[in-house]
Design a protein around this motif. Structure first.
Motif, mmCIF file in Angstrom:
data_model
loop_
_atom_site.group_PDB
_atom_site.id
_atom_site.type_symbol
_atom_site.label_atom_id
_atom_site.label_comp_id
_atom_site.label_asym_id
_atom_site.label_seq_id
_atom_site.Cartn_x
_atom_site.Cartn_y
_atom_site.Cartn_z
ATOM 1 N N LEU A 68 22.588 38.914 17.605
ATOM 2 C CA LEU A 68 22.383 37.980 18.711
ATOM 3 C C LEU A 68 22.786 38.567 20.059
ATOM 4 O O LEU A 68 22.286 38.129 21.098
ATOM 5 C CB LEU A 68 23.176 36.696 18.459
ATOM 6 C CG LEU A 68 22.698 35.806 17.311
ATOM 7 C CD1 LEU A 68 23.656 34.637 17.116
ATOM 8 C CD2 LEU A 68 21.288 35.305 17.586
ATOM 9 N N VAL A 69 23.686 39.542 20.059
ATOM 10 C CA VAL A 69 24.194 40.073 21.333
ATOM 11 C C VAL A 69 23.068 40.667 22.178
ATOM 12 O O VAL A 69 22.905 40.293 23.353
ATOM 13 C CB VAL A 69 25.331 41.092 21.079
ATOM 14 C CG1 VAL A 69 25.704 41.799 22.373
ATOM 15 C CG2 VAL A 69 26.550 40.389 20.502
ATOM 16 N N PRO A 70 22.239 41.593 21.668
ATOM 17 C CA PRO A 70 21.123 42.060 22.506
ATOM 18 C C PRO A 70 19.955 41.083 22.560
ATOM 19 O O PRO A 70 19.144 41.134 23.489
ATOM 20 C CB PRO A 70 20.699 43.370 21.823
ATOM 21 C CG PRO A 70 21.113 43.209 20.410
ATOM 22 C CD PRO A 70 22.334 42.349 20.412
ATOM 23 N N LEU A 71 19.862 40.182 21.560
ATOM 24 C CA LEU A 71 18.723 39.270 21.517
ATOM 25 C C LEU A 71 18.812 38.190 22.589
ATOM 26 O O LEU A 71 17.791 37.808 23.188
ATOM 27 C CB LEU A 71 18.638 38.627 20.132
ATOM 28 C CG LEU A 71 17.450 37.697 19.879
ATOM 29 C CD1 LEU A 71 16.134 38.456 20.045
ATOM 30 C CD2 LEU A 71 17.543 37.082 18.490
ATOM 31 N N LEU A 72 20.000 37.681 22.871
ATOM 32 C CA LEU A 72 20.134 36.588 23.836
ATOM 33 C C LEU A 72 19.683 36.970 25.245
ATOM 34 O O LEU A 72 18.919 36.220 25.875
ATOM 35 C CB LEU A 72 21.580 36.088 23.846
ATOM 36 C CG LEU A 72 22.010 35.254 22.633
ATOM 37 C CD1 LEU A 72 23.499 34.924 22.699
ATOM 38 C CD2 LEU A 72 21.191 33.978 22.551
ATOM 39 N N PRO A 73 20.114 38.117 25.808
ATOM 40 C CA PRO A 73 19.588 38.481 27.135
ATOM 41 C C PRO A 73 18.079 38.693 27.133
ATOM 42 O O PRO A 73 17.407 38.381 28.116
ATOM 43 C CB PRO A 73 20.341 39.780 27.473
ATOM 44 C CG PRO A 73 21.549 39.760 26.618
ATOM 45 C CD PRO A 73 21.152 39.058 25.362
ATOM 46 N N PHE A 74 17.550 39.206 26.015
ATOM 47 C CA PHE A 74 16.094 39.388 25.934
ATOM 48 C C PHE A 74 15.379 38.043 26.004
ATOM 49 O O PHE A 74 14.393 37.878 26.734
ATOM 50 C CB PHE A 74 15.734 40.119 24.640
ATOM 51 C CG PHE A 74 14.256 40.228 24.405
ATOM 52 C CD1 PHE A 74 13.508 41.190 25.072
ATOM 53 C CD2 PHE A 74 13.605 39.362 23.537
ATOM 54 C CE1 PHE A 74 12.135 41.293 24.870
ATOM 55 C CE2 PHE A 74 12.241 39.451 23.331
ATOM 56 C CZ PHE A 74 11.505 40.415 23.995
ATOM 57 N N LEU A 75 15.871 37.071 25.245
ATOM 58 C CA LEU A 75 15.270 35.739 25.287
ATOM 59 C C LEU A 75 15.443 35.099 26.661
ATOM 60 O O LEU A 75 14.548 34.393 27.145
ATOM 61 C CB LEU A 75 15.898 34.858 24.205
ATOM 62 C CG LEU A 75 15.625 35.270 22.754
ATOM 63 C CD1 LEU A 75 16.377 34.364 21.791
ATOM 64 C CD2 LEU A 75 14.134 35.257 22.459
ATOM 65 N N GLY A 76 16.599 35.347 27.298
ATOM 66 C CA GLY A 76 16.807 34.842 28.652
ATOM 67 C C GLY A 76 15.817 35.429 29.635
ATOM 68 O O GLY A 76 15.304 34.728 30.517
#
Length: 666
Positions: free
Chosen positions: A9-17
């Motif tokens: 989730l750590v790299p995924l959240l900024p990507f989704l943002g």
């Protein structure tokens, strides 16, 4: 949730943002800032949780095989060791601070939506590099950062300097990425896997067949990404972008990726003594050269840019002597105080109400007007100069201590020559660092330039971010006794010899610079606001003239203003003119590479227009002439047809008679 799930989730959240910000930015502008800040902050919180769960213990690995490749497999793999989890915390912290800061710094920017999305994507790509356990997945994040830097450095694309800087950053880093990609494939071929753990194991057991060649190919990419000599010239130019972008690139992303990559694959480089020696020499030249160049710059952001190059040289030096713990420790410490330095510089620029007032020789009256930036930048400069007990002292001392051990033959990883090279260059750079840090502080806050117009109090969020980053700049070095488990169990406590030497030369550099400033200030007139300063005179050569012309076109005349109150001019003497232009390396590259390419392009253009097109035109002209002749013959006149038939018959008869006579005679 498991640690690996949180790590995903750590790299995924900024990507989704980033994706949500681009999709909703125009339709719901009120969501742009929350979508910029909240996902990045959530990623930072999760990175802290992952670091606590990992605890500096045994590395956590997880992998999922992608579609079969038929040869070396590619996997979606995570590798969470002490270095990875701590660097991820740094990336999350700096990215969150940059996003918060940008809400105030770029509050009136019409392209804030795309800017915020690109910063989030940039952050996601770096986090992917940090957590990745597979070289191909790491390469994806590596290249995404490259394209993000292109767009972010060129954010102010209306200005020619931003367009030139973004293009230069992209091309120079791609120049290093080509051999880097070849090296990755060669490494995977020798090791039989792209998994980082498998590659490291192969290197430790002698399974890499061409260690020197592979290491040198990889170092080319590292030199480009982490701005090391000779591919460092793009980083000072990248100051044309927004200041928060500079903070992000210099502190936690992009340039940190190359250092982190070498730290992860250090056994591959350590398998070749030649590669370690090359890395040591590259680090030494980078450190000393950037220190001299920083001492000659007048643009505050370019001083900090050359400072970053030098501090990255320290990290490369630590890796060259085989101590990745010291390298990553300095990466973390430097990330905190360098982000603080750039964001404080942004407050200075914002206080002037323009993005162009970055010349320290024209600053004045700022200490009282922006006290938050004044005090926090003072803290960051003390950390940069490695004055105890600030963070930079402990991390820089770890590098010098590692170099000392290698120089004395106590390392089994690197040759002693590499240790001496890094140690001597590191001490000289400590002197130069303290000198240009002192000079920056004196010119920016105690300078004699006319006071810029007061544009009111800075946004609260910008000042708050400065104080948040001031905490690790002061206290991070004091945690060395508690972070040993995260750094391969190595104690990073300072050694007496190198501590005394490094602190001593730093104090000498600062005091000498202060004395030079006092001397020049007593003689110099006050610089009027808006005065145009000329570049130092060239030596008359064409290369020199082009260097100065290019420098003026991209940065304006204030980039190396010959302010008589500048202590850097007194300290560097005749060397100042060369250091101000980066020792003419751009001019050399222009002469060696740009001119031949332009000449070749001109030759190709000539051949295409004058030779190829001539043949094409000739090929089309022949049928055209034949058609004209046939068209003239087919004119519908019966007498003409009969005349032509009669003439042809006569010619044919004459030919038959001649042929018969020739046959009879033979």
């Amino acid at each position: 949730m498991t640690t690996t799930t949180l790590a995903v989730l750590v790299p995924l959240l900024p990507f989704l943002g980033a994706a949500a910000g681009l999709l909703l930015g125009r339709r719901a502008p009120g969501f742009v800032r929350p979508l910029a800040v909240l996902p990045t902050f959530a990623a930072f919180v999760l990175a802290v949780v992952v670091a606590v769960d990992q605890g500096g213990g045994k590395a956590i690995d997880a992998a999922t095989r992608l579609t079969p490749t038929g040869s070396v497999p590619i996997e979606l793999a995570l590798h969470l060791d002490g270095f990875a989890v701590l660097v991820a915390v740094l990336v999350g912290l700096v990215a969150t601070c940059v996003q918060l800061y940008s809400t105030g710094y770029l509050r009136d920017d019409p392209r804030y939506t795309s800017y915020a999305a690109l910063v989030s994507l940039f952050t996601s790509a770096m986090l992917l590099v940090v957590y990745s356990g597979d070289l191909m997945v790491l390469l994806v994040g590596w290249e995404i950062m490259g394209i993000c830097s292109y767009f972010l450095v060129g954010h102010y694309w209306e200005t020619p300097e931003a367009r030139a800087a973004s293009l230069k950053a992209f091309l120079v880093t791609k120049l290093g990425d080509v051999p880097f990609l070849i090296g990755l494939f060669a490494l995977a071929t020798d090791a039989g896997t792209f998994r980082i753990t498998g590659v490291v194991q192969a290197a430790l057991t002698g399974g890499i067949g061409h260690p020197t060649l592979i290491a040198l190919l990889l170092l080319a990419g590292v030199a480009g990404k982490s701005a090391q000599f000779p591919l460092h010239t793009w980083l000072p130019d990248a100051m044309a972008g927004p200041t928060p972008v500079s903070a992000l690139i210099h502190a936690a992303t992009m340039v940190a990726a190359g250092i982190y990559f070498v730290a992860r694959l250090l056994p591959v480089f350590a398998a070749s003594a030649a590669a370690m020696t090359v890395l040591a020499v590259m680090a030494a030249i980078t450190m000393v050269g950037s220190g001299l160049a920083a001492l000659a710059q007048d643009d505050i952001k370019r001083v900090l840019a050359y400072s970053t190059i030098g501090q990255l040289g320290y990290m490369s030096g630590a890796l060259a002597v085989g101590d990745r713990g010291a390298a990553v420790f300095h990466l973390l410490s430097h990330g905190a105080f360098k982000a603080l330095l750039f964001l404080a510089a942004g407050v200075i620029i914002h206080a002037a109400g323009t993005n162009s007032l970055t010349a320290m020789s024209r600053m004045g009256g700022l200490a009282k007007r922006i006290p938050d930036a004044y005090w926090t930048m003072t803290v960051a400069l003390l950390a940069l100069a490695a004055i105890p007990p600030f963070a930079g002292f402990f991390s820089k001392e770890a590098v010098l201590s590692a170099a000392e051990h290698t120089a004395l033959g106590e390392s089994q990883v690197a040759p002693s020559g590499a240790g001496w090279t890094v140690l001597i260059a590191g001490l000289l750079t400590a002197l130069l660092t303290a000198a240009y840090a002192t000079r920056l502080w004196l010119l920016a806050f105690r300078g004699r330039g006319a006071e810029a117009p007061d544009h009111g109090r800075q946004p609260v969020v910008m000042n708050a971010v400065l104080w948040v980053l001031a905490i690790p700049s002061i206290a991070f070095g004091l945690t060395t006794g508690y972070l040993g488990d995260w750094f391969d169990g190595r104690a990073l406590t300072p050694a007496v010899t190198t501590s005394v030497l490094s602190t001593g030369v730093a104090l000498v550099g600062g005091l000498v610079t202060y004395a030079a400033w006092r001397h020049t200030s007593a003689l110099a007139p006050r610089t009027p606001m808006g005065a145009v300063a000329a570049h130092p005179e060239g030596d008359g050569s064409l290369v020199e003239e082009e260097a100065i012309a290019s420098h003026t076109e991209v940065y304006g005349s204030i980039a190396s203003a010959p302010d008589p109150a500048d202590p850097g001019r007194l300290l560097l003497g005749p060397l100042h003119r060369h250091a101000a232009t980066g020792f003419h390396l751009d001019a050399v590259y222009h002469a060696l590479f740009v001119r031949p390419v332009l000449a070749a392009a001109a030759l190709v253009r000539f051949l295409d227009r004058e030779v190829v097109e001539t043949y094409v035109r000739g090929a089309s002209a022949a049928p055209r002439w034949l058609g004209w002749a046939v068209r003239r013959a087919q004119n519908g006149n019966v007498q003409s047809y009969l005349s032509a038939l009669l003439a042809g018959s006569l010619v044919l008869a004459a030919a038959v008679v001649v042929l018969a006579n020739v046959t009879a005679g033979s």
